[in-house]
Scaffold this motif. Structure first.
Motif, PDB file in Angstrom:
ATOM      1  N   MET A 118       0.930  -1.395   0.276  1.00 11.99           N
ATOM      2  CA  MET A 118      -0.399  -0.047   0.162  1.00 11.99           C
ATOM      3  C   MET A 118       1.204   1.126  -0.152  1.00 11.99           C
ATOM      4  O   MET A 118       0.357   1.778  -0.539  1.00 11.99           O
ATOM      5  N   VAL A 119       2.167   1.479   0.606  1.00  8.10           N
ATOM      6  CA  VAL A 119       3.027   2.250   1.028  1.00  8.10           C
ATOM      7  C   VAL A 119       3.081   2.932  -0.486  1.00  8.10           C
ATOM      8  O   VAL A 119       4.025   3.220  -0.566  1.00  8.10           O
ATOM      9  N   ALA A 120       3.829   1.202  -0.942  1.00  6.92           N
ATOM     10  CA  ALA A 120       4.948   1.445  -1.896  1.00  6.92           C
ATOM     11  C   ALA A 120       4.730   2.365  -3.091  1.00  6.92           C
ATOM     12  O   ALA A 120       5.225   3.073  -3.449  1.00  6.92           O
ATOM     13  N   PRO A 121       3.468   2.760  -3.761  1.00  4.80           N
ATOM     14  CA  PRO A 121       3.223   4.571  -4.910  1.00  4.80           C
ATOM     15  C   PRO A 121       3.879   5.491  -4.238  1.00  4.80           C
ATOM     16  O   PRO A 121       4.067   5.801  -4.527  1.00  4.80           O
ATOM     17  N   LEU A 122       3.931   5.664  -2.891  1.00  5.99           N
ATOM     18  CA  LEU A 122       4.237   6.751  -1.822  1.00  5.99           C
ATOM     19  C   LEU A 122       4.841   6.606  -2.061  1.00  5.99           C
ATOM     20  O   LEU A 122       5.649   7.803  -2.087  1.00  5.99           O
ATOM     21  N   VAL A 123       6.002   5.980  -2.000  1.00  8.40           N
ATOM     22  CA  VAL A 123       7.259   6.018  -1.601  1.00  8.40           C
ATOM     23  C   VAL A 123       8.015   5.962  -2.897  1.00  8.40           C
ATOM     24  O   VAL A 123       8.575   6.969  -3.389  1.00  8.40           O
ATOM     25  N   GLN A 124       6.628   5.135  -4.019  1.00  5.12           N
ATOM     26  CA  GLN A 124       7.313   6.118  -5.652  1.00  5.12           C
ATOM     27  C   GLN A 124       7.727   7.142  -5.756  1.00  5.12           C
ATOM     28  O   GLN A 124       8.407   7.674  -6.241  1.00  5.12           O
ATOM     29  N   LEU A 125       6.002   7.737  -5.237  1.00  2.00           N
ATOM     30  CA  LEU A 125       5.966   8.859  -5.797  1.00  2.00           C
ATOM     31  C   LEU A 125       6.914   9.907  -5.165  1.00  2.00           C
ATOM     32  O   LEU A 125       7.748  11.245  -5.062  1.00  2.00           O
ATOM     33  N   THR A 126       7.587   9.684  -3.403  1.00  2.49           N
ATOM     34  CA  THR A 126       8.282  10.608  -2.753  1.00  2.49           C
ATOM     35  C   THR A 126       9.132  10.685  -3.355  1.00  2.49           C
ATOM     36  O   THR A 126      10.505  11.981  -3.548  1.00  2.49           O
ATOM     37  N   GLY A 127      10.045   9.597  -3.541  1.00  7.93           N
ATOM     38  CA  GLY A 127      11.007   9.754  -4.357  1.00  7.93           C
ATOM     39  C   GLY A 127      11.178  10.239  -5.954  1.00  7.93           C
ATOM     40  O   GLY A 127      12.159  11.240  -5.753  1.00  7.93           O
ATOM     41  N   CYS A 128      10.247  10.198  -6.157  1.00  7.32           N
ATOM     42  CA  CYS A 128      10.431  10.607  -7.843  1.00  7.32           C
ATOM     43  C   CYS A 128       9.743  12.461  -7.583  1.00  7.32           C
ATOM     44  O   CYS A 128      10.756  12.842  -7.822  1.00  7.32           O
ATOM     45  N   MET A 129       9.100  12.794  -6.152  1.00  2.00           N
ATOM     46  CA  MET A 129       9.563  14.462  -5.610  1.00  2.00           C
ATOM     47  C   MET A 129      10.623  14.697  -5.512  1.00  2.00           C
ATOM     48  O   MET A 129      11.054  15.954  -5.918  1.00  2.00           O
ATOM     49  N   THR A 145       8.141   6.317 -12.902  1.00  6.50           N
ATOM     50  CA  THR A 145       7.177   5.445 -12.822  1.00  6.50           C
ATOM     51  C   THR A 145       6.786   5.989 -11.324  1.00  6.50           C
ATOM     52  O   THR A 145       6.816   6.163 -10.372  1.00  6.50           O
ATOM     53  N   VAL A 146       5.132   6.700 -12.114  1.00  6.86           N
ATOM     54  CA  VAL A 146       3.873   6.963 -10.876  1.00  6.86           C
ATOM     55  C   VAL A 146       2.968   5.848 -10.640  1.00  6.86           C
ATOM     56  O   VAL A 146       2.855   5.481 -11.912  1.00  6.86           O
ATOM     57  N   PRO A 147       2.404   5.374  -9.564  1.00 12.88           N
ATOM     58  CA  PRO A 147       1.211   4.906  -9.385  1.00 12.88           C
ATOM     59  C   PRO A 147       0.803   5.315  -9.913  1.00 12.88           C
ATOM     60  O   PRO A 147      -0.186   6.392 -10.411  1.00 12.88           O
ATOM     61  N   GLY A 148      -0.412   3.990 -10.493  1.00 11.21           N
ATOM     62  CA  GLY A 148      -1.620   3.870 -11.115  1.00 11.21           C
ATOM     63  C   GLY A 148      -2.715   3.800 -10.339  1.00 11.21           C
ATOM     64  O   GLY A 148      -2.770   3.882  -9.070  1.00 11.21           O
ATOM     65  N   GLY A 149      -3.904   3.400 -11.357  1.00 15.48           N
ATOM     66  CA  GLY A 149      -5.221   2.773 -10.016  1.00 15.48           C
ATOM     67  C   GLY A 149      -6.210   4.117 -10.078  1.00 15.48           C
ATOM     68  O   GLY A 149      -5.667   4.502 -10.382  1.00 15.48           O
ATOM     69  N   ASP A 150      -7.264   3.663  -9.045  1.00 16.52           N
ATOM     70  CA  ASP A 150      -8.458   4.146  -8.999  1.00 16.52           C
ATOM     71  C   ASP A 150      -8.726   4.972  -7.638  1.00 16.52           C
ATOM     72  O   ASP A 150      -9.132   5.569  -7.529  1.00 16.52           O
ATOM     73  N   SER A 151      -6.594   3.997  -6.823  1.00 16.87           N
ATOM     74  CA  SER A 151      -7.340   4.494  -5.619  1.00 16.87           C
ATOM     75  C   SER A 151      -6.571   6.641  -5.051  1.00 16.87           C
ATOM     76  O   SER A 151      -5.876   6.560  -6.677  1.00 16.87           O
ATOM     77  N   GLU A 152      -7.362   6.866  -4.355  1.00 18.83           N
ATOM     78  CA  GLU A 152      -6.215   7.989  -4.138  1.00 18.83           C
ATOM     79  C   GLU A 152      -4.947   8.388  -4.482  1.00 18.83           C
ATOM     80  O   GLU A 152      -4.475   9.231  -5.023  1.00 18.83           O
TER      81      GLU A 152
END
Lengths: 477, 287
Positions: free
Chosen positions: A200-211, A225-232
């Motif tokens: 669950m946290v992996a996309p957040l970590v990914q985003l944090t890394g990108c930012m 690579t940013v997280p996809g899907g319909d979630s927030e």
């Protein structure tokens, strides 16, 4: 450590685990307490019914002074090891029998044996005799007092001391069982929860890394690579991608503007210098001609004047090369003009044996002047053939597109390094000191003056020049 | 039929496989055998096996009759509502004129036993004297060992048996008296020595909680006696079967269950000591 604890990678699985443990413990405790309450109630009820059941025989035992009968009834089949302490008291308030004969002796006064015993209290006429009173003793929690009546006269009393002792192990069993089940479930759920939390946290970590890379790297080159899907988090990822794209676009725009401004400044300088130089040059050459015509010249002077004239011509040529006059020609561009460029390039193509893919579908009325466009295309084509080298290929596409002539020249070969790309259209670029250096500058000047644009992109061995010129050409500054 | 031929007949039956479970049939009325709550009354399985064996031997059904008190058995016996009863020597000597001795069990090689006075092992009481003003359990007022002898002993020591103890009660059975002391209900009790010894073999955990503080001299073992109007032939037959029980393997097994060596023929004089004690304590009954 603080950072680790604050991370959702830890907090999410941890909170899952804690809630699982808390739920299980609360459940076990609730079931345990409820069971305890039920067991107490049952114990009281059972004691009362047992007391009523043996009341008649105990009255007989009291009347007959049959200690053994009373004792054997109270003793029961377990031999006095039952849950409750039973005491039979005679009419005089003295102990007659008990299933704990060592503690409660025959003939002992009740007030001495159980000094803390509460008064039985009056019982209403309608009330079933027998009452359970809660008491606060170490080993006794409730007391049953059942008066034994015979023909309306009390002949004794049956007392049961009830404790929680038999139920505490069961209560403990339930709680311990709850804990064990929780532990068992957790051994399965903890790793799963951990993995899930990480996922669950992996996309957040990914985003944090990108930012965290924004500002340090160019937005254009941030390949995240940013997280996809319909979630927030997916939405956040998409927003972030959009923001990144906007950022890259803005950066590109800024770069283009800076480049355009720089090139415009260079152009103005060049034009200014050319005019300033051309005027005195014209005067000087006119003076030389006038001098030649006015008098016969000796050989030495004639040779000197020729030398001067050639030198001035060279200066004029060099300065004129900087001055592009795109609209000097009045003839408008046709399909054939572009075909001519292909023909003109044939000798070079033949020499370098680079295959050319030619795709010219331009066929629209236009006010674009023929000569500068021909020069522009020829420059770019020759450049491409040169850059393609051995084994490379060149492709040219000319097409009309929404009031725009679009020319695209591609060549395979070494990509242009980024540091060169920024100064590609400048005259005499520092990166190519040995080239003649004005080809692309001229192209840029032509495109700008015709109100169009020229751009270059280079990727994976393909360098692509794109020129767009408005068909109604000449709207330029 | 002579005793010998009868025995031969039964032995033949047993050898033919009919065995101890041979159901006595026919119109013969059952032999009513009264027993007192000595130590048998909770062992219905054993009593059924013994009844079956006796039935097979006698050729007529045998029914054990149990009552809570010695007195009730004695009343039934004296009214000829029982044919045979195993009673204590004390009631026998009280009604010696009407009751006939059939057989006396032999215990530890002789038809004798002792009365024991026991106390709780954890009470620290080691003599009967120390039981003064304590709780004491009698077995039955018609028991020699559980009532008559300790009272005689106390009288002999110049004590009033009715006032020596703080309080007494009856348990109406020797094993119960042992239990009452073992569980702390009573500080001491008077019990049949044979019962105590047998319990010590069967349930040592219980007897270990008691201590024997007084052993009486030997008395005649509680006898099996016939009702006043039981025909002589029946008496002879019963005596023969009981005395012959040791010669039969099943009979021996039953005797082992009873912790007895066998049954013997005895003279009434065996119970003279008990009669003397009874006379001394209750002179009016035997005047």
């Amino acid at each position: 450590m603080n950072l680790a604890w604050s991370s959702y990678r830890v907090r999410l699985p941890l909170s899952l685990s804690v809630s699982a443990i808390t739920t299980a413990l609360c459940l076990a405790l609730a079931i345990g307490l409820q069971t305890l309450a039920n067991l107490r109630e049952d114990q009281g009820r059972n004691a009362l019914s047992l007391g009523h059941a043996m009341a008649a025989v105990q009255v007989q035992a009291l009347r007959n002074e049959d200690v053994w009968l009373a004792y054997s009834l109270l003793r029961g089949p377990e031999g006095g090891a039952g849950d409750a302490v039973w005491i039979l008291v005679d009419a005089a308030g003295r102990l007659f029998a008990s299933n704990r004969p060592r503690e409660y002796r025959l003939d002992q006064p009740l007030s001495e044996a159980l000094p803390w015993l509460p008064e039985p209290g009056a019982i209403g006429p309608e009330e079933t005799p027998g009452r359970i009173v809660p008491v606060d003793q170490a080993s006794v929690r409730r007391v049953l007092r059942l008066p034994l009546d015979s023909d309306g006269t009390q002949v004794g009393e049956l007392i049961a001391l009830l404790s929680d002792a038999p139920y505490l192990p069961r209560f403990e069993e339930i709680v311990v069982g709850g804990i064990l089940v929780t532990a068992g479930v957790l051994t399965i759920w903890l790793p799963l929860g951990w993995l899930w939390g990480r996922r669950m946290v992996a996309p957040l970590v990914q985003l944090t890394g990108c930012m965290s890379r924004i500002g340090k790297e160019e937005a254009r080159q941030l390949h995240c690579t940013v997280p996809g899907g319909d979630s927030e988090i997916g939405q956040l990822g998409r927003q972030f991608s959009a923001m990144l794209a906007a950022l890259a676009e803005q950066e590109a725009l800024e770069r283009q503007m800076i480049q355009a401004e720089r090139l415009a400044a260079v152009g103005r300088v060049a034009a200014g210098v050319a005019h300033e130089v051309n005027n005195p040059l014209g005067g000087m050459r006119m003076a030389i001609d006038t001098y030649r015509l006015a008098q016969p010249l000796d050989a030495r002077t004639a040779r000197l004047l020729d030398l001067l004239d050639r030198a001035l011509q060279q200066i004029q040529g060099a300065v004129s090369a900087l001055l592009v006059e795109a609209r000097a020609d009045t003839r408008t561009l046709t399909h054939q003009d572009l075909e001519d460029v292909r023909t003109l390039a044939q000798p070079r193509l033949a020499r370098s044996s680079v295959p050319l893919t030619w795709h010219n579908v331009f066929d629209a009325p236009t006010s674009l002047p023929a000569a500068p466009v021909r020069q522009l295309l020829l420059n770019l084509l020759l450049n491409a053939i040169q850059a393609a080298c051995e084994g490379g290929a060149v492709a040219v596409t000319c097409a009309t597109e929404e009031n725009v002539l679009r020319i695209q020249i591609e060549n395979s070969g070494q990509p242009i390094p980024p540091e060169q790309l920024a100064h590609l259209f400048e005259p005499y670029p520092a990166s190519r000191p040995h080239a003649q250096g004005l080809g692309l500058w001229v192209c840029y000047q032509i495109a700008s003056q015709l109100g169009g644009a020229i751009g270059v992109e280079t990727e994976e061995g393909i360098t692509r020049f794109q020129v767009t010129l408005p068909l109604a050409g000449g709207g330029a500054r | 039929m002579t005793p010998m031929s009868r025995r031969a007949f039964v032995t033949t039956l047993l050898a033919a496989g009919v065995g101890a479970t041979f159901p006595a049939r026919g119109t013969a009325p059952p032999l009513r055998f009264g027993i007192t709550p000595v130590m048998l009354d909770d062992r219905i399985g054993f009593l059924n096996a013994w009844a079956a064996w006796l039935s097979a031997q006698l050729g007529r059904p045998v029914r054990f009759v149990q009552r809570a008190r010695y007195r009730e058995i004695l009343d039934l016996l004296l009214r000829d509502q029982l044919d045979l009863a195993w009673i204590c020597g004390y009631p026998y000597v009280q009604h010696q004129d009407r009751l006939t001795l059939i057989a006396v069990p032999t215990f530890q090689g002789q038809p004798l036993y002792r009365a024991y006075v026991i106390a709780g092992a954890d009470t620290g009481i080691e003599t009967l004297e120390s039981l003064q003003d304590r709780l004491f359990a009698w077995s039955d007022p018609d028991s020699n060992s559980g009532y008559l002898y300790p009272r005689f002993y106390l009288s002999g020591a110049g004590r009033d048996p009715d006032r020596f103890f703080r309080r007494t009660f009856f348990t109406w059975g020797h094993p119960r008296s042992v239990m009452a002391v073992a569980e702390g209900l009573a500080d001491g009790a008077a019990v049949d020595g044979y019962v105590w010894e047998t319990l010590a073999r069967r349930d040592p955990a219980m007897t270990d909680k008691t201590r024997v503080i007084l052993r009486s001299p030997l008395f005649g073992f509680p006898p099996l006696v016939a009702a006043p109007n039981l025909p002589d032939a029946e008496r002879v037959r019963l005596r023969a079967v009981l005395v012959g029980q040791t010669r039969d393997p099943v009979g021996r097994a039953l005797l082992a269950e009873l912790n007895l060596d066998g049954f013997s023929v005895a003279e009434p004089a065996l119970f003279d000591d008990i009669a003397a004690m009874a006379r001394q304590l209750n002179p009016r009954d035997h005047s």
